[in-house]
Every structure is written in structure tokens, then in C-alpha cells.
Design an enzyme around this catalytic site. Structure first.
Site, PDB file in Angstrom:
ATOM      1  N   GLU A 167       1.342  -0.972   0.196  1.00  0.00           N
ATOM      2  CA  GLU A 167      -0.413  -0.120   0.031  1.00  0.00           C
ATOM      3  C   GLU A 167       0.917   1.245  -0.123  1.00  0.00           C
ATOM      4  OE1 GLU A 167      -4.308  -1.597   2.169  1.00  0.00           O
ATOM      5  OE2 GLU A 167      -2.712  -0.251   2.775  1.00  0.00           O
ATOM      6  N   GLU A 352      -6.060  -8.207   0.030  1.00  0.00           N
ATOM      7  CA  GLU A 352      -6.147  -7.642   1.428  1.00  0.00           C
ATOM      8  C   GLU A 352      -7.538  -7.733   1.180  1.00  0.00           C
ATOM      9  OE1 GLU A 352      -4.471  -4.752   4.253  1.00  0.00           O
ATOM     10  OE2 GLU A 352      -2.590  -5.669   3.688  1.00  0.00           O
TER      11      GLU A 352
END
Length: 441
Positions: A167, A352
Site C-alpha cells: 500500500e 487484503e
């Protein structure tokens, strides 16, 4: 749950994900300090001023935690390695205790039939490097390349897949522009440089991974399904700016070697000189792309504010404990958009997807029907994307364990396994048991 393993291709992988700082316990094993340790000590930054010194004591309980994955019928485990644990000063002397720990961890996965998905960096910048500016320092890509080499030479021969960074939007924008995560800055110059340097570090790490003979390498990006909250060209432009900053900057940097104009209009004046020369290294080919997805973003124009002149507003659908709207269609749309517009047949993993809820142990059990529904709906959205031609190869739930949820401390619980932070007792939730049943079918 409203799916079963047999609904998916035979080689499709199911697993769960964690991150080192959130579960390991940084007080163990001679780990160095990181910028989350210092960030948490500033009043107001983290609920309860809590940090990851103990977390879930996974450093001690790792074998039992891997047993939980195996007992649920999982195929793979996505884990990360702590830079501050392996290199306590960020550079220089290597902590052999850390390398021994990750050796045991990877071997333990293989012994249990789990495929190791390694994420090199999941947000723990060593304090010694944070002192030098961390992600704003123009040499950070070299520091990260060195860490990549150290950890890859130890465990790279046994991992199934490697992601460079988790991320980068959170690493750079959330942490340097919005100030919600360590180092907690609100500075557009620092933001622009961090947003570029994090991708430059990815490119440098890919070069190291290839030199070390690694063949299944990628990066994990977080995506938000961005839409205008109201009709009108100004609101549509605001949603496009958010999409450019959060989704397209990192995606297009990697896949096209360029940055979107809607983001450059605010960030380009603050980028380092000669940034264009780095784009070839940033866009080195990857073998797969990780997609983290939690919610959508509804945006309004905010013309009286500074760039990016937009304001997020809550959506109308039910929300999780984090306040995030539950919007499974956004995952399907994100996956199909990636395949259609950016990556073609490149393999994709949902690395995720999960939800936080105020879970409580009652009578020795944790009943979480909202999470069961959440998982079912998002797994079905993944199946829909496969049906329309996206090459999705796996789905990882976030997270295996309740853990240290960054600025939210230990208040938010994402796990399919409940953790008592006093006793470290693990209690599989109803969602864990239902997930296991689905994987057995």
C-alpha cells in the site's frame, strides 16, 4: 458462507494476511525501533498511545498461529518482514536473531503445506532512517534495496511469491499529506517526494529480486472505488482527482511509466528534479499485482479549499467498525477495470479484504455474522470478476488475527481469530469456522 472452494479454479489460492509490526511484538528478538514506536508516543496520534511492542506476541506464538491457518484449510499465508527487526539501524549490522526467526517462520509454513507470500515492507521504517527523512530522503531507494537483498538471500529460496511494498498510498499520502499514519506529516512537498520515492524503491527492489533469481514478484496496491457523491461536473472532477491520487498514481507509474495529469496538477511542482528519469526503473515488469480493497469513496467538490479541493462523504450502505461503507461491487469493478484498462491477463491476487467489528467473547465463542456476510459477498464479487475474464489467482482475508490496528491501537478487530491482549488467548470466531467449512467443499 455462500461460496465453496469448488466454485473456483483448481489452482485458486485461499489464505489470510498479517503484517509484522501488527502481530509480532517488536520488544522480542533484538528488534530496532521504528517510526511507529515514536509516532505512538505523541498524544492524540494513536488511541491509548498504544504501540506494537507486544502486539499479538506472534514472535512467540507463531507455530500455533500457523496451525490455525492449516486447520482452516488455507492454502497460503501472506506475511511481512520487519525492516527494523532485520536491520535495527536501517543499514549496517544485520540482526541474525531476526533472520533465524523468519527462517523458522517460512519453514513452518512449508511444513504445514502453506505457500509463503512474502511482503518485504509493511510500514515499519527504522527510526534511524526516519531521522534522515525516511521516504522523503532521495537515497531511500538504495536503503530499501539493501534490505531487500539481505532478507531475500535468507528466505527467498523458499517463498512462493514476493511483494516489494504494501500500500504505497498509505506509506506516502496517508502518512505525509493527511498525517494519519507515521510519520504524521501534513506537507505537500514531503508527500510528492514520498509518493515518488516509494515507487523508486519498488523499482530498485525489483532489480535486486531479479538479480537474486526471484521469479514471482509484484507489489500490493490499495484501491478504492471512487465515485462522485452528487451529479455535476465539479463533483465528477473531484472523484477523478481522488482516483488519480489514490489508485492511478501508483498503478500507472508501475504499468505505464507515467503519472496521471489530475494528480500531477497538484504534486508536480513538489517532485524531485529529474523525476521523469526514474520512470523506466519504476515500471520494470512485475509478475503479479496484489489488490487490497475495503470500501468505496464518495467525493464532493470543495472549491474553497486547497488542492485537491475535494471532500469525502459517507455512503448510504451499512458500515464496518472503521466507518467504511460495505460495498462489494467495488471489488468486482476494481478487478475488472484493472484487467480491461491496465494489466490484461497479468495474475491478480486479492491480497487484503476484511472488516473490523466490535467482537466480544461470549460463553467461550465469538459470533460475528456480519463478517460472515462480508466475506461471502466479497468472495462472490471476486468470482464475478473471474467470470468476466480477470485472471484472479487468490483471495487473502485481512486478517488472520485481531491485531495492532495502527492509529486505532487495539480497538478495531479485523481478525477471524479473536485475541485476548492480556492473556494472548486465541479464540477462532464463527467466521473462521464457516470459512473453514467453505474451503472444505
Amino acid at each position: 458462507m455462500d461460496f465453496k472452494r469448488s466454485d473456483f479454479p483448481e489452482d485458486f489460492l485461499f489464505g489470510a494476511a498479517t503484517a509484522a509490526y501488527q502481530i509480532e511484538g517488536s520488544a522480542h528478538g533484538a528488534a530496532g525501533s521504528c517510526h511507529w514506536d515514536s509516532f505512538a508516543r505523541v498524544p492524540g496520534n494513536v488511541i491509548g498511545a498504544e504501540d506494537g511492542r507486544r502486539a499479538c506476541d506472534h514472535y512467540l506464538y507463531w507455530a500455533a498461529d500457523l496451525d490455525l491457518l492449516r486447520a482452516a484449510g488455507m492454502d497460503a499465508y501472506r506475511f511481512s518482514t520487519s525492516w527494523a527487526r532485520v536491520l535495527p539501524e536501517g543499514r549496517g549490522p544485520v540482526n541474525t536473531e531476526a533472520l533465524d526467526f523468519y527462517d523458522r517462520l517460512v519453514d513452518g509454513m512449508l511444513e504445514r503445506g502453506l505457500r509463503p507470500f512474502h511482503t518485504i515492507y509493511h510500514w515499519e521504517m527504522p527510526s534511524a532512517l526516519a531521522d534522515l527523512g525516511g521516504w522523503t530522503n532521495p537515497d531511500v531507494h538504495n536503503w530499501f534495496a539493501d534490505f531487500t537483498q539481505v532478507i531475500t538471500r535468507r528466505i527467498g529460496d523458499r517463498v512462493h511469491a514476493t511483494a516489494t511494498i504494501n500500500e504505497p498510498w498509505c506509506v506516502a499520502y496517508l502518512s505525509h499529506f493527511l498525517g494519519h499514519h507515521a510519520p504524521g506529516l501534513r506537507d505537500i512537498r514531503a508527500t510528492a517526494r514520498a509518493m515518488h520515492h516509494v515507487l523508486k524503491a519498488h523499482g530498485a527492489a525489483m532489480e535486486v529480486l531479479r538479480a537474486e533469481g526471484q521469479e514471482n514478484c509484484g507489489i500490493v496496491l490499495n484501491f478504492e472505488a471512487d465515485e462522485p457523491a452528487e451529479d455535476g461536473p465539479d463533483h465528477a472532477a473531484a472523484a477523478a482527482r481522488q482516483d488519480a491520487i489514490m489508485n492511478r498514481w501508483f498503478l500507472e507509474g508501475i504499468t505505464r511509466g507515467s503519472y496521471p495529469e489530475e494528480a500531477l496538477e497538484g504534486l508536480e511542482p513538489h517532485l524531485p528534479a529529474g523525476w521523469q528519469d526514474d520512470m523506466a526503473a519504476i515500471s520494470r515488469p512485475i509478475d503479479w499485482l496484489g489488490v487490497n480493497y475495503y470500501t468505496r469513496g464518495l467525493m464532493l467538490a470543495a472549491p474553497d479549499t486547497a488542492w485537491p479541493a475535494m471532500e469525502p462523504v459517507p455512503g448510504p450502505l451499512p458500515r464496518t467498525q472503521m466507518g467504511w461503507e460495505v460495498y462489494p461491487k467495488g471489488l468486482e469493478d476494481t478487478l475488472t477495470r484493472l484487467s480491461r484498462d491496465y494489466i490484461g491477463a497479468l495474475p491478480v491476487y486479492v491480497t487484503e479484504n476484511g472488516m473490523a467489528w466490535d467482537d466480544r467473547v461470549t460463553g467461550g465463542a465469538v459470533h460475528d455474522p456480519a463478517r460472515i456476510s462480508f466475506i461471502s459477498e466479497h468472495v462472490r464479487a471476486t468470482r464475478n470478476a473471474i467470470d468476466t475474464g480477470t485472471n484472479v489467482r487468490g483471495f487473502f482475508y485481512w486478517s488472520l488475527l485481531d491485531n495492532y490496528e495502527w492509529a486505532f491501537g487495539y480497538e478495531k478487530r479485523f481478525g477471524i481469530v479473536h485475541v485476548d491482549y492480556e492473556t494472548m488467548t486465541r479464540t477462532p470466531k464463527t467466521s473462521y469456522h464457516e470459512f473453514a467449512k467453505a474451503l472444505g467443499q
